[in-house]
Design a protein around this motif. Structure first.
Motif, PDB file in Angstrom:
ATOM      1  N   MET A 172       0.865  -1.561  -0.205  1.00 39.73           N
ATOM      2  CA  MET A 172      -0.170  -0.316  -0.063  1.00 39.73           C
ATOM      3  C   MET A 172       0.963   1.182   0.126  1.00 39.73           C
ATOM      4  O   MET A 172       1.247   2.100  -1.274  1.00 39.73           O
ATOM      5  CB  MET A 172      -1.130   0.405   1.724  1.00 39.73           C
ATOM      6  N   SER A 173       2.147   1.491   0.604  1.00 41.00           N
ATOM      7  CA  SER A 173       2.486   2.688   0.838  1.00 41.00           C
ATOM      8  C   SER A 173       3.295   3.435  -1.056  1.00 41.00           C
ATOM      9  O   SER A 173       3.661   4.191  -0.858  1.00 41.00           O
ATOM     10  CB  SER A 173       4.305   2.202   2.257  1.00 41.00           C
ATOM     11  N   GLY A 174       3.476   1.962  -1.475  1.00 42.22           N
ATOM     12  CA  GLY A 174       3.042   2.941  -2.652  1.00 42.22           C
ATOM     13  C   GLY A 174       5.174   3.168  -3.638  1.00 42.22           C
ATOM     14  O   GLY A 174       5.420   2.983  -4.071  1.00 42.22           O
ATOM     15  N   HIS A 175       6.051   2.405  -1.965  1.00 38.07           N
ATOM     16  CA  HIS A 175       7.520   2.680  -1.942  1.00 38.07           C
ATOM     17  C   HIS A 175       8.269   1.500  -2.730  1.00 38.07           C
ATOM     18  O   HIS A 175       9.099   1.631  -2.276  1.00 38.07           O
ATOM     19  CB  HIS A 175       7.954   3.232  -0.765  1.00 38.07           C
ATOM     20  N   HIS A 176       7.982   0.187  -3.372  1.00 42.29           N
ATOM     21  CA  HIS A 176       8.764  -0.950  -3.798  1.00 42.29           C
ATOM     22  C   HIS A 176       8.900  -0.149  -5.045  1.00 42.29           C
ATOM     23  O   HIS A 176       8.506   0.269  -5.827  1.00 42.29           O
ATOM     24  CB  HIS A 176       7.728  -1.595  -3.578  1.00 42.29           C
ATOM     25  N   HIS A 177       9.921  -0.738  -5.628  1.00 39.67           N
ATOM     26  CA  HIS A 177       9.976  -1.557  -6.805  1.00 39.67           C
ATOM     27  C   HIS A 177       9.579  -2.224  -7.064  1.00 39.67           C
ATOM     28  O   HIS A 177      10.132  -4.077  -7.155  1.00 39.67           O
ATOM     29  CB  HIS A 177      12.046  -0.829  -6.949  1.00 39.67           C
ATOM     30  N   ALA A 178       9.232  -2.622  -8.864  1.00 39.51           N
ATOM     31  CA  ALA A 178       8.573  -3.159  -9.366  1.00 39.51           C
ATOM     32  C   ALA A 178       9.932  -4.611  -9.481  1.00 39.51           C
ATOM     33  O   ALA A 178       9.291  -5.682 -10.166  1.00 39.51           O
ATOM     34  CB  ALA A 178       7.931  -3.100 -10.657  1.00 39.51           C
ATOM     35  N   ASP A 179      10.920  -4.387  -9.761  1.00 39.72           N
ATOM     36  CA  ASP A 179      11.839  -5.063  -9.982  1.00 39.72           C
ATOM     37  C   ASP A 179      12.876  -5.675  -9.014  1.00 39.72           C
ATOM     38  O   ASP A 179      13.939  -6.241  -9.731  1.00 39.72           O
ATOM     39  CB  ASP A 179      12.923  -4.815 -11.320  1.00 39.72           C
ATOM     40  N   SER A 180      12.008  -5.528  -7.745  1.00 44.61           N
ATOM     41  CA  SER A 180      13.227  -5.672  -7.119  1.00 44.61           C
ATOM     42  C   SER A 180      12.612  -6.431  -5.547  1.00 44.61           C
ATOM     43  O   SER A 180      11.243  -6.173  -5.519  1.00 44.61           O
ATOM     44  CB  SER A 180      14.234  -4.676  -6.201  1.00 44.61           C
ATOM     45  N   SER A 181      13.231  -7.310  -4.937  1.00 47.68           N
ATOM     46  CA  SER A 181      12.400  -7.993  -3.986  1.00 47.68           C
ATOM     47  C   SER A 181      12.518  -7.182  -2.499  1.00 47.68           C
ATOM     48  O   SER A 181      13.235  -6.142  -2.880  1.00 47.68           O
ATOM     49  CB  SER A 181      13.106  -9.911  -3.136  1.00 47.68           C
ATOM     50  N   GLN A 182      11.834  -7.357  -1.735  1.00 50.04           N
ATOM     51  CA  GLN A 182      12.061  -6.401  -0.987  1.00 50.04           C
ATOM     52  C   GLN A 182      11.777  -7.082   0.810  1.00 50.04           C
ATOM     53  O   GLN A 182      11.022  -7.738   0.647  1.00 50.04           O
ATOM     54  CB  GLN A 182      11.437  -4.936  -0.477  1.00 50.04           C
ATOM     55  N   LEU A 183      12.429  -6.715   1.933  1.00 45.13           N
ATOM     56  CA  LEU A 183      12.120  -8.009   2.663  1.00 45.13           C
ATOM     57  C   LEU A 183      11.535  -6.472   4.039  1.00 45.13           C
ATOM     58  O   LEU A 183      12.271  -5.223   3.732  1.00 45.13           O
ATOM     59  CB  LEU A 183      12.910  -8.273   3.442  1.00 45.13           C
ATOM     60  N   SER A 184      10.812  -6.582   5.305  1.00 43.06           N
ATOM     61  CA  SER A 184      10.368  -5.968   5.673  1.00 43.06           C
ATOM     62  C   SER A 184      10.600  -6.392   7.615  1.00 43.06           C
ATOM     63  O   SER A 184       9.860  -7.359   7.030  1.00 43.06           O
ATOM     64  CB  SER A 184       9.494  -5.002   5.367  1.00 43.06           C
ATOM     65  N   VAL A 185      10.824  -5.668   8.189  1.00 39.67           N
ATOM     66  CA  VAL A 185      10.741  -5.816   9.728  1.00 39.67           C
ATOM     67  C   VAL A 185      10.528  -5.210  10.605  1.00 39.67           C
ATOM     68  O   VAL A 185      11.039  -3.786  10.104  1.00 39.67           O
ATOM     69  CB  VAL A 185      12.606  -6.713  10.699  1.00 39.67           C
ATOM     70  N   GLY A 186       9.672  -5.159  11.646  1.00 35.29           N
ATOM     71  CA  GLY A 186       8.742  -4.094  12.604  1.00 35.29           C
ATOM     72  C   GLY A 186       8.642  -4.858  12.974  1.00 35.29           C
ATOM     73  O   GLY A 186       8.675  -6.273  13.375  1.00 35.29           O
ATOM     74  N   VAL A 187       7.940  -3.655  14.357  1.00 33.44           N
ATOM     75  CA  VAL A 187       7.433  -3.629  15.948  1.00 33.44           C
ATOM     76  C   VAL A 187       6.742  -3.303  16.097  1.00 33.44           C
ATOM     77  O   VAL A 187       7.019  -1.690  15.524  1.00 33.44           O
ATOM     78  CB  VAL A 187       9.081  -4.120  16.700  1.00 33.44           C
ATOM     79  N   SER A 188       5.560  -3.008  17.264  1.00 30.74           N
ATOM     80  CA  SER A 188       4.728  -2.607  17.283  1.00 30.74           C
ATOM     81  C   SER A 188       4.367  -2.549  18.836  1.00 30.74           C
ATOM     82  O   SER A 188       4.496  -3.857  19.251  1.00 30.74           O
ATOM     83  CB  SER A 188       3.673  -2.537  16.352  1.00 30.74           C
ATOM     84  N   VAL A 189       4.129  -1.623  19.868  1.00 27.39           N
ATOM     85  CA  VAL A 189       4.347  -1.926  21.257  1.00 27.39           C
ATOM     86  C   VAL A 189       2.367  -1.206  21.118  1.00 27.39           C
ATOM     87  O   VAL A 189       2.109  -0.586  20.502  1.00 27.39           O
ATOM     88  CB  VAL A 189       5.065  -1.288  21.560  1.00 27.39           C
ATOM     89  N   GLU A 190       2.331  -1.873  22.471  1.00 34.51           N
ATOM     90  CA  GLU A 190       0.852  -1.650  22.756  1.00 34.51           C
ATOM     91  C   GLU A 190       0.546  -1.429  24.545  1.00 34.51           C
ATOM     92  O   GLU A 190       1.472  -2.444  25.223  1.00 34.51           O
ATOM     93  CB  GLU A 190      -0.476  -2.287  22.021  1.00 34.51           C
ATOM     94  N   ALA A 191      -0.310  -0.641  25.133  1.00 35.44           N
ATOM     95  CA  ALA A 191      -0.760  -1.048  25.665  1.00 35.44           C
ATOM     96  C   ALA A 191      -2.635  -0.949  26.127  1.00 35.44           C
ATOM     97  O   ALA A 191      -2.566   0.102  25.841  1.00 35.44           O
ATOM     98  CB  ALA A 191       0.222  -0.488  26.972  1.00 35.44           C
ATOM     99  N   ALA A 192      -3.114  -1.298  26.555  1.00 35.11           N
ATOM    100  CA  ALA A 192      -3.999  -1.025  26.723  1.00 35.11           C
ATOM    101  C   ALA A 192      -4.957  -1.150  28.411  1.00 35.11           C
ATOM    102  O   ALA A 192      -4.243  -1.875  29.089  1.00 35.11           O
ATOM    103  CB  ALA A 192      -5.203  -1.712  26.181  1.00 35.11           C
ATOM    104  N   ARG A 193      -6.088  -0.472  29.199  1.00 30.45           N
ATOM    105  CA  ARG A 193      -6.652  -1.500  30.083  1.00 30.45           C
ATOM    106  C   ARG A 193      -7.804  -2.112  29.597  1.00 30.45           C
ATOM    107  O   ARG A 193      -8.796  -1.095  28.895  1.00 30.45           O
ATOM    108  CB  ARG A 193      -6.629   0.107  31.095  1.00 30.45           C
ATOM    109  N   PHE A 194      -8.607  -2.099  30.423  1.00 31.75           N
ATOM    110  CA  PHE A 194      -9.532  -3.443  30.330  1.00 31.75           C
ATOM    111  C   PHE A 194     -10.945  -2.947  31.838  1.00 31.75           C
ATOM    112  O   PHE A 194     -10.296  -3.436  33.379  1.00 31.75           O
ATOM    113  CB  PHE A 194      -9.744  -3.969  29.489  1.00 31.75           C
ATOM    114  N   ASP A 195     -12.070  -2.669  31.645  1.00 35.75           N
ATOM    115  CA  ASP A 195     -12.566  -2.422  32.880  1.00 35.75           C
ATOM    116  C   ASP A 195     -13.793  -2.953  32.114  1.00 35.75           C
ATOM    117  O   ASP A 195     -15.368  -2.117  31.362  1.00 35.75           O
ATOM    118  CB  ASP A 195     -12.818  -1.405  33.135  1.00 35.75           C
ATOM    119  N   ASN A 196     -14.520  -4.644  32.201  1.00 37.64           N
ATOM    120  CA  ASN A 196     -15.906  -4.803  31.479  1.00 37.64           C
ATOM    121  C   ASN A 196     -16.411  -5.854  31.989  1.00 37.64           C
ATOM    122  O   ASN A 196     -16.239  -6.114  33.611  1.00 37.64           O
ATOM    123  CB  ASN A 196     -15.928  -5.579  29.933  1.00 37.64           C
ATOM    124  N   MET A 197     -17.789  -6.498  31.703  1.00 36.72           N
ATOM    125  CA  MET A 197     -18.671  -7.208  32.515  1.00 36.72           C
ATOM    126  C   MET A 197     -17.900  -8.520  33.482  1.00 36.72           C
ATOM    127  O   MET A 197     -17.935  -8.942  35.133  1.00 36.72           O
ATOM    128  CB  MET A 197     -19.388  -7.353  32.523  1.00 36.72           C
TER     129      MET A 197
END
Length: 176
Positions: free
Chosen positions: A6-31
């Motif tokens: 979707m980013s459109g930043h790849h080249h049609a004639d090459s392979s790309q490898l991406s490595v990523g990490v995301s972090v999250e934190a949340a609180r919950f209070d339900n029944m």
């Protein structure tokens, strides 16, 4: 994952490898539950020409009603293909499959497979790129009699038996 396409930043004639990490934190209070969780989700993606694949899995610390649990959440594998590519427009389809690697008993996983087909598109007009995607998620299999009735669980990534999903975003290039 398909965000690389979707980013459109790849080249049609090459392979790309991406490595990523995301972090999250949340609180919950339900029944049924009160607590919080923290997660770190590494990801790995590959793209070559029109085709790509990716994998992610969240690793969590869950504090639920005073009980502390560490473990993986459900993993996701993705395949995607670009079906239209012009100078300013790209569009494609993706299939995400969530696999039950997290413990449903501990609130870290759903306990079943989830299939999530989607479509995505981008429009480029330098220096701006606009992106959007939409999809449908559906439980494919379930443990314990084939029902999908886990209420507000898993706690770290709750999902319904079926869901509509969407995303939208924009990038602004500020350098090379």
């Amino acid at each position: 994952d398909h965000e690389m396409a979707m980013s459109g930043h790849h080249h049609a004639d090459s392979s790309q490898l991406s490595v990523g990490v995301s972090v999250e934190a949340a609180r919950f209070d339900n029944m049924f539950y009160v607590g919080s969780y923290q997660g770190i989700t590494p990801s790995l993606g590959w793209m070559s020409q029109r085709f790509g694949a990716g994998a992610t899995i969240g690793l969590y610390h869950l504090s639920e009603n005073g009980l502390s649990v560490y473990g993986p959440g459900d993993g996701m594998i993705t395949g995607h293909v670009t079906v239209l590519a012009t100078e300013t427009l790209e569009a494609g389809v993706a299939l995400h499959v969530m696999v039950p690697t997290g413990s449903a008993l501990d609130g870290l996983g759903m306990g079943h497979v989830m299939a999530m087909p989607s479509a995505w598109g981008t429009w480029h007009a330098r220096p701006v790129t606009l992106m959007a995607s939409g999809g449908y998620s559906r439980a494919v299999t379930a443990l314990g009699g084939g029902r999908h009735d886990h209420g507000p669980s898993p706690l770290v990534d709750p999902m319904n038996m079926q869901e509509l999903t969407w995303s939208a975003g924009a990038d602004l290039a500020v350098g090379h």
